[in-house]
Design a protein around this motif. Structure first.
Motif, PDB file in Angstrom:
ATOM      1  N   THR A 115      41.811  33.171  26.585  1.00  0.00           N
ATOM      2  CA  THR A 115      42.752  34.113  25.965  1.00  0.00           C
ATOM      3  C   THR A 115      44.125  34.100  26.638  1.00  0.00           C
ATOM      4  OG1 THR A 115      40.878  35.544  25.414  1.00  0.00           O
ATOM      5  CG2 THR A 115      43.080  36.519  25.278  1.00  0.00           C
ATOM      6  N   GLU A 136      45.013  35.924  18.234  1.00  0.00           N
ATOM      7  CA  GLU A 136      43.679  35.861  17.605  1.00  0.00           C
ATOM      8  C   GLU A 136      43.706  34.946  16.372  1.00  0.00           C
ATOM      9  OE1 GLU A 136      41.406  39.983  18.457  1.00  0.00           O
ATOM     10  OE2 GLU A 136      43.369  40.217  17.500  1.00  0.00           O
ATOM     11  N   GLU A 186      43.540  31.415  17.663  1.00  0.00           N
ATOM     12  CA  GLU A 186      42.158  31.033  17.976  1.00  0.00           C
ATOM     13  C   GLU A 186      41.408  30.599  16.725  1.00  0.00           C
ATOM     14  OE1 GLU A 186      40.111  33.256  21.736  1.00  0.00           O
ATOM     15  OE2 GLU A 186      40.172  34.369  19.859  1.00  0.00           O
TER      16      GLU A 186
END
Length: 401
Positions: A107, A124, A127
C-alpha cells in the motif's frame, strides 16, 4: 572477498519471501525504500506515463514476490504476464492478486506511485487496475534455452525486469545470452500509435506506405493547393492520379510480400482521414484547424524548401513539436548541402545545411535525438536538377515533460 555464485537450488531451498520483503520494502525499515524505489518508480512513471511506452502485452520477467514495478505499466497495457523462477515468489504474487489476508502489503508504495501520477487518493483503484491486468503468473528461467519452457508466449510490446538478471546470471556472457533470449519474446519494434501527421507531403504518398501499418489515423498535408489536389486524386482513385504502383511494390517487397501491393494501397487510402493545408513558417502550422496531439509526425523533403535559413528551420521544428504528444516521435528526412532543385523548367531554392547543423537545430528545439543517419549521394547524374551531396534521416522525440 568475492561472494560465491548462488546456484538455482540455493534460491529454491533458502529464499524466504517474507524476509526479503521485511529487509528491503517494509514500511519505515526496508533498505530499498527511498533511493532505489524512488529511482525505479520515477523511471517507470516516465517510461509508461502519458505519451510513453504502451501496447497490448507486457511481460514482467523475474518479478520476485513484488508488484511495485508494474504499477505505472498497468495504465499502459491491456495484458500483463508476470513471472518468476521461484515457486515461493509466484505463490506470493498469486496471494496479492487474490487479496489474501497474509499477502505482502504494498500500500505505501502504491500510494507513492499514485502521488507521482497526481492522484494519491486513488490508490485502491490503482490496485484493482493492476489485479485486473495481470492475466498470468508463470515460471521463468533466465538461463534456460527457452525462458518459459514449453509455454506458448505471445509476442510482447514490452518486457520489464527489475533486480533479476544480475542474480540469475553467473557472468557477463550469461547476462548477454539472457538478453538475447528475452529479445525473442518481443515484437519487432517500431514507432506506432493512433495518429500520424504527415507535414509537407508534396503530391507524394510513398513515405506513408510503411506507416500505414502502424497508425490508425493519418493526416497528410501540404502548403500548395495543387499538391493537395493530387493527393485527393490518388485517395479517390482518379484515373489521372499519379501512379505510385512501382514504389508500392518495392515497399511490399521490403516487407516480404510483393504480391500484396493492392492491399497496401487500400490500407493507406483507408488510414488517411484528412488532407489539410500546412505552412512551416506560420505561427500555427495548421492555422485555426484543431489538431489532435499526434503520436508521430513525419516530413520528407519539405522543411529545407520552406525555410529560408537555419533560424527559420529551428523555429519550424519547435512549432512542429507542439503538435506531438509528450514522448511523441518526429521523423524528418531530407537532403544535405543542397542549394536548388528544378521542377520542370522552374528553379526553386533549398536551404543548404550540414549534418551538424541539422543536429544542432533539433537540440536547440529541445528534442531528444534518437538516431541520425546520413548516406552520401552516389548517383551524380542529375546534378543539374538538384545539387545535394547526401541524404539524411533524423528520428527524435518530444520529451515527456
Amino acid at each position: 572477498m568475492e561472494t560465491p555464485f548462488s546456484e538455482p537450488q540455493t534460491y529454491m531451498d533458502n529464499f524466504n519471501t517474507s524476509a526479503y520483503y521485511q529487509t528491503y520494502y517494509a514500511p519505515r525499515k526496508g533498505i530499498f525504500l527511498g533511493e532505489w524505489t524512488e529511482f525505479a518508480l520515477r523511471n517507470l512513471h516516465e517510461t509508461f506515463g502519458p505519451g510513453g511506452v504502451n501496447g497490448d502485452t507486457l511481460i514482467d520477467f523475474g518479478a520476485g514476490p513484488t508488484i511495485y514495478h508494474l504499477l505505472s505499466a498497468a495504465e499502459a497495457f491491456n495484458n500483463i504476464i508476470t513471472s518468476d523462477f521461484l515457486e515461493q515468489n509466484r505463490k506470493q504474487l498469486e496471494k496479492w492478486l487474490r487479496k489474501d489476508p497474509d499477502a505482502l502489503d504494498w500500500t505505501h508504495i502504491i500510494k507513492f506511485v499514485c502521488e507521482l501520477e497526481g492522484n494519491r487518493d486513488n490508490w485502491e483503484k490503482k490496485e484493482e487496475t493492476l489485479r485486473r491486468k495481470v492475466t498470468k503468473v508463470l515460471k521463468c528461467d533466465a538461463v534456460a534455452e527457452k525462458p518459459y519452457g514449453p509455454v506458448p508466449m505471445p509476442e510482447a510490446d514490452c518486457l520489464i525486469s527489475c533486480l533479476c538478471l544480475e542474480a540469475a546470471c553467473k557472468d557477463l556472457e550469461c547476462f548477454t545470452n539472457a538478453l538475447k533470449k528475452l529479445k525473442e519474446l518481443l515484437k519487432p519494434g517500431g514507432v506506432n500509435g493512433d495518429t500520424l501527421i504527415d507535414f509537407g507531403a508534396g503530391p507524394t504518398i510513398y513515405h506513408l506506405l510503411s506507416a500505414a501499418e502502424a497508425f490508425n489515423n493519418i493526416i497528410t498535408s501540404d502548403f500548395l493547393e495543387q499538391n493537395r489536389k493530387q493527393l485527393e486524386k490518388w485517395l479517390r482513385k482518379d484515373p489521372d492520379a499519379l501512379d505510385w504502383t512501382h514504389i508500392i511494390k518495392f515497399v511490399c517487397e521490403l516487407e516480404g510480400n510483393r504480391d500484396n501491393w493492392e492491399k497496401k494501397e487500400e490500407t493507406l487510402r483507408r488510414k488517411v482521414t484528412k488532407v489539410l493545408k500546412c505552412d512551416a513558417v506560420a505561427e500555427k502550422p495548421y492555422g485555426p484547424v484543431p489538431m489532435p496531439e499526434a503520436d508521430c509526425l513525419i516530413s520528407c523533403l519539405s522543411l529545407e524548401a520552406a525555410c529560408k535559413d537555419l533560424e527559420c528551420f529551428t523555429n519550424a521544428l519547435k512549432k512542429l513539436k507542439e503538435l506531438l504528444k509528450p514522448g511523441g516521435h518526429i521523423v524528418i528526412q531530407g537532403v544535405l548541402n543542397c542549394t536548388f532543385y528544378h521542377v520542370g523548367d522552374k528553379w526553386f531554392s533549398c536551404l543548404s545545411f550540414t549534418k551538424d547543423e541539422v543536429e544542432k537545430a533539433f537540440t536547440e528545439a529541445e528534442y531528444e535525438v534518437i538516431k541520425v543517419k546520413v548516406i552520401p549521394r552516389s548517383d551524380k547524374s542529375g546534378k543539374d536538377i538538384t545539387d545535394n551531396d547526401s541524404f539524411f534521416c533524423v528520428h527524435a522525440r518530444k520529451p515527456q515533460k
